[in-house]
Design a protein around this motif. Structure first.
Motif, PDB file in Angstrom:
ATOM      1  N   LEU A  72      33.102  40.719  38.932  1.00 37.55           N
ATOM      2  CA  LEU A  72      34.414  40.237  39.364  1.00 37.55           C
ATOM      3  C   LEU A  72      35.456  41.348  39.273  1.00 37.55           C
ATOM      4  CD1 LEU A  72      36.402  38.011  40.205  1.00 37.55           C
ATOM      5  CD2 LEU A  72      36.563  37.367  37.777  1.00 37.55           C
ATOM      6  N   GLU A  81      34.902  43.713  42.140  1.00 40.05           N
ATOM      7  CA  GLU A  81      35.441  43.154  43.392  1.00 40.05           C
ATOM      8  C   GLU A  81      36.962  43.292  43.433  1.00 40.05           C
ATOM      9  OE1 GLU A  81      34.590  41.468  46.177  1.00 40.05           O
ATOM     10  OE2 GLU A  81      32.413  41.555  46.020  1.00 40.05           O
ATOM     11  N   THR A  82      37.598  43.092  42.291  1.00 40.49           N
ATOM     12  CA  THR A  82      39.062  43.120  42.226  1.00 40.49           C
ATOM     13  C   THR A  82      39.612  44.529  42.418  1.00 40.49           C
ATOM     14  OG1 THR A  82      39.053  41.217  40.719  1.00 40.49           O
ATOM     15  CG2 THR A  82      41.063  42.552  40.803  1.00 40.49           C
ATOM     16  N   GLN A  97      34.945  36.230  45.298  1.00 39.78           N
ATOM     17  CA  GLN A  97      35.745  36.346  44.084  1.00 39.78           C
ATOM     18  C   GLN A  97      35.973  34.979  43.444  1.00 39.78           C
ATOM     19  OE1 GLN A  97      39.237  38.786  43.959  1.00 39.78           O
ATOM     20  NE2 GLN A  97      38.431  40.298  45.398  1.00 39.78           N
ATOM     21  N   THR A 113      34.760  33.910  39.682  1.00 41.73           N
ATOM     22  CA  THR A 113      35.711  33.327  38.726  1.00 41.73           C
ATOM     23  C   THR A 113      35.173  32.023  38.150  1.00 41.73           C
ATOM     24  OG1 THR A 113      37.562  34.307  39.945  1.00 41.73           O
ATOM     25  CG2 THR A 113      38.075  32.517  38.416  1.00 41.73           C
TER      26      THR A 113
END
Length: 474
Positions: free
Chosen positions: A193, A196-197, A298, A302
């Motif tokens: 995650l 990806e961010t 995403q 999460t």
């Protein structure tokens, strides 16, 4: 005592009348500090193992892009995941007898080295665009090494944890092994995650997917350090002192099955129920939420991280509760709850972030009573001299056939029947198998794991009466 029978009536006799025979002079019980170190060593090693599996599960999109491009890429990537589980029984047959002969600690040190090394090598692999067909072949080979090491890792870690834990707190301390499992999965989801961010989907596809696999090295080093600093379990040391560790190594698979088939059959049923749900929720769910429910990557990551983190917080309380009410009631509650709620919760998952998170959390919390009691329940189904082998072989055979293949057959079922609820139906079927197995499961609350015969549980009713008498006298 009849060591061949695994029916529920075994645990109903008075403990003093059916106490297991000892195998030598009792070692002094480990102190609280040593127990905490043993718990940490088992949990961190297990976290490393499942971080490796969890990273692969949440990286299916990147694995498909880099190793299996094409229309059937997702199925091929899931097949590679499943393939490692087909190797696990070989690992169980190899590592299990070694663990019963040479000790749990030595084998666990070797398995964590193999697991961390193979995972790191996946992060270093050239892609299909660089070396063609050799790329997926090498990936499959490294997944096979992971499966082989895992065949000895999980059974050994659970046995190690169970043999160190005090009899009356085995559920609580044993739950931290699965705390490590969930921590590994949650850390894998969090790392991907964050990738990806900060680097985006394109960056993760190009190079970022490698970073989580490379993180297996420091995790493995920490786990190895903790394991090598501990002594062998007191239970195994007693067996070794009595000269029966050597004798157990001569028992072949055929002899193991002939003598302990009731325990192996019961354990297989429990493992089918446990791992169909486990691998559907923790490894297939990212693929399901993104590909079937249509949620962004995403958002899926999460959901996975938040739900797994909540499960981590709850699992020690469930383990402690099992020390009070017993393992069997916990399993019955979990299996019945999952059977009833599987379809409604899967129906919610296609309706956005919050409902998907709620559905996953409900199923995850219903699953916790099973997950929290593995280390307290499964190793106690075998006596000391065959505990590692009996557990590792049975667990890995059942897992390879029904657990690790869950992502593959769930996706194949959805594609074949065009029914997005197919995973819910497989979970329901597994729960039925589990309910039958629990009927024949021995209650293990308060049972000592010392001895060369199957341990007997202390009747909770008698213990409760004793507490009430003491209360009145005071």
């Amino acid at each position: 005592m009849n060591t061949h029978h695994a029916g529920p009536q075994q645990g109903e006799h008075d403990a003093s009348a059916a106490a297991p025979s000892t195998v030598g002079v009792h070692r002094p019980a480990p102190d609280a500090k040593t127990i905490r170190k043993a718990v940490a060593a088992s949990a961190i090693g297990n976290a490393t193992e499942w971080f490796d599996y969890g990273v692969y599960a949440v990286s299916i999109t990147y694995i498909t892009h880099n190793f299996f491009p094409g229309q059937a890429g997702t199925l091929l990537a899931l097949s590679t995941f499943a393939f490692s589980f087909l190797i696990r029984p070989l690992g169980g047959m190899f590592w299990g007898p070694l663990g019963d002969r040479f000790g749990r600690k030595r084998v666990l040190a070797l398995t964590i080295i193999l697991m961390a090394g193979a995972t790191c090598c996946i992060g270093l692999l050239p892609t299909v665009s660089a070396i063609g067909l050799a790329a997926p072949v090498l990936l499959i080979l490294l997944r096979a090494i992971q499966g082989f090491s895992t065949g000895g890792e999980y059974g050994g870690a659970a046995t190690f944890m169970a043999e160190y834990a005090p009899d009356h707190k085995r559920g609580f301390f044993g739950s931290f092994l699965e705390f490590g499992t969930l921590a590994g999965f949650a850390l894998g989801s969090l790392v991907v995650l964050l990738g990806e961010t900060f680097v985006g989907s394109q960056g993760m596809n190009d190079w970022g997917w490698r970073v989580p696999f490379l993180l297996a090295v420091p995790l493995g080093v920490v786990g190895l350090y903790l394991r090598t600093r501990l002594a062998e379990t007191p239970v195994f040391e007693e067996l070794e002192a009595a000269g029966k560790a050597e004798k157990s190594a001569t028992m072949g698979l055929r002899d193991l099955v002939i003598k302990y088939w009731p325990s192996m059959l019961t354990l297989a049923g429990l493992v089918i129920a446990l791992n169909v749900v486990d691998y559907t929720l923790l490894t297939y769910m990212p693929t399901y939420l993104e590909g079937v429910a249509g949620l962004p990557n995403q958002t899926v990551l999460t959901i996975m991280f938040v739900a797994q983190f909540v499960m981590m917080l709850v699992i020690p309380f469930a383990g402690a509760l099992s020390d009070r009410v017993g393992r069997k009631p916990m399993w019955y509650a979990s299996l019945i709850g999952l059977f009833v709620m599987a379809v409604p919760m899967f129906m919610l998952m296609a309706h956005g972030f919050w409902l998907a998170l709620l559905a996953f959390a409900v199923l995850g919390l219903l699953f916790i009573p099973q997950l929290a009691t593995i280390s307290a329940t499964f190793p106690a189904m075998f006596p000391t001299q065959v505990r590692y082998a009996g557990f590792a072989i049975t667990y890995n055979v059942a897992t390879s056939l029904f657990g690790g293949t869950a992502p593959l057959y769930n996706q194949a079922g959805i594609d074949a029947f065009h029914n997005d609820l197919f995973p819910a139906f497989t979970m329901m079927g597994a729960c039925i198998v589990g309910l039958v197995a629990v009927r024949f499961m021995r209650e293990t609350v308060g049972a000592s794991l010392r001895g060369t015969e199957l341990p007997e549980a202390k009747p909770r009713a008698a213990a409760g009466n004793s507490r009430r008498v003491l209360s009145r006298n005071s």
